[in-house]
Enzyme design. Structure first.
Site, PDB file in Angstrom:
ATOM      1  N   GLU A  52      59.428 -11.654  25.049  1.00 59.85           N
ATOM      2  CA  GLU A  52      60.333 -10.543  25.350  1.00 59.85           C
ATOM      3  C   GLU A  52      60.088  -9.352  24.413  1.00 59.85           C
ATOM      4  OE1 GLU A  52      65.152  -9.858  26.029  1.00 59.85           O
ATOM      5  OE2 GLU A  52      64.463 -11.464  24.713  1.00 59.85           O
ATOM      6  N   LYS A 126      65.669  -6.993  33.556  1.00 56.35           N
ATOM      7  CA  LYS A 126      66.638  -8.016  33.158  1.00 56.35           C
ATOM      8  C   LYS A 126      68.038  -7.677  33.688  1.00 56.35           C
ATOM      9  CE  LYS A 126      68.193 -10.249  28.826  1.00 56.35           C
ATOM     10  NZ  LYS A 126      67.906 -10.267  27.360  1.00 56.35           N
ATOM     11  N   CYS A 169      64.963 -13.923  29.221  1.00 59.50           N
ATOM     12  CA  CYS A 169      65.825 -14.423  28.142  1.00 59.50           C
ATOM     13  C   CYS A 169      67.205 -14.853  28.654  1.00 59.50           C
ATOM     14  CB  CYS A 169      65.924 -13.388  27.021  1.00 59.50           C
ATOM     15  SG  CYS A 169      66.532 -14.068  25.445  1.00 59.50           S
TER      16      CYS A 169
END
Length: 296
Positions: A52, A126, A169
């Site tokens: 990430e 995300k 994540c």
């Protein structure tokens, strides 16, 4: 197209103190990761995923507008362009998680997907953005300061070697998007992460194998390693892994070393598992409508 595809997962430490200029972080991290990508390709990796926001520290542990300088346009920013050339040179697919700037000052936590011929296939932003305190020093996962929630859905990219999805994540704690990636045709889903011991380590080898089983695909989970100053949020505990649709670990990295983790996915196993466990056939979407209307 062969059923067997070699996957490369790259985990690495950040060796520059957070007080240093943003550009120094980017220069040093990009230099390190280019070497690691080359290493992965030399070991046969056909699809490579980085961690990430790979080109710096996990800066979200503080709230400091300095880090807006790290953001770039995608795909027209210099890092995406640089890695497009690298992907073409090596003949590898690269999943490239970077900090995206859209327009004047709108920011996303993004991963660009680059095909093995260097072409840009698209990006994932995300969706789930944490705002979580960690410890007693004001540290935390203060991501709402840096990122807007993703707005591009759950795309799957038809690369030269496999159909690839991305889930970044904190997304991994939410099964809904993981299912949509499966329904959209993903054969492998990558989850580039930055996660520390003491918060959710007990979930690291639980949730994503469960996603792999529930959706009949491979998951490549990537976590950085080491501690990062001056914040010392905690130990990024590595252990990047590839897990198959049965929930079995194919390969796993160390806890504390810069490393290229190589594993092989087998598309025939995906088909075998889905033929056995007909989860997509037997699901009942007409009964799930309340999920989008209940607010808790």
């Amino acid at each position: 197209m062969t059923n067997k595809v070699k996957i490369g997962l790259i985990q690495a430490s950040n060796n520059v103190d957070g007080n240093e200029p943003v550009q120094l972080h980017k220069d040093k991290a990009i230099e390190k990761h280019i070497k690691l990508v080359r290493d992965a390709a030399a070991k046969g990796a056909q699809i490579i995923c980085l961690q990430e926001i790979f080109y710096g520290p996990y800066f979200c542990t503080e709230q400091n507008s300095k880090w807006y300088e790290a953001a770039e346009e995608v795909p027209n920013g210099p890092t995406t362009i640089q890695f497009q050339a690298l992907a073409k040179e090596l003949g590898t697919v690269i999943v490239l998680p970077i900090y995206e700037r859209d327009g004047i000052a709108t920011y996303y936590n993004t991963a660009a997907v680059i095909d093995a011929d260097g072409s840009y296939l698209g990006k994932y932003r995300k969706h789930h953005i944490p705002q979580v305190n960690v410890g007693n020093e004001g540290n935390g996962f203060w991501e709402k300061y840096y990122f807007k929630p993703g707005n591009l859905g759950y795309p799957v990219f038809d690369t030269q070697f496999a159909k690839v999805g991305v889930y970044i994540c904190y997304d991994r704690h939410f099964p809904e998007g993981a299912r949509l990636l499966g329904l959209n045709g993903a054969e492998i889903v990558f989850n580039p992460s930055a996660t520390v011991a003491g918060l959710s380590e007990y979930l690291w080898k639980l949730e994503q194998p469960a996603h792999a089983v529930a959706n009949g695909y491979y998951v490549g989970a990537i976590n950085r390693v080491g501690t990062e100053g001056p914040w010392n949020l905690g130990e990024f505990y590595g252990q990047s892994y590839l897990v198959d649709p049965r929930g079995s670990m194919v390969s796993i990295g160390s806890r504390d070393q810069d490393e290229v983790v190589i594993g092989e996915m087998d598309k025939a196993l995906i088909r075998e598992v889905r033929n056995t466990w007909q989860f997509f056939r037997d699901r009942r979407p007409e009964t799930y409508g309340a999920m989008s209307s209940i607010n808790e």
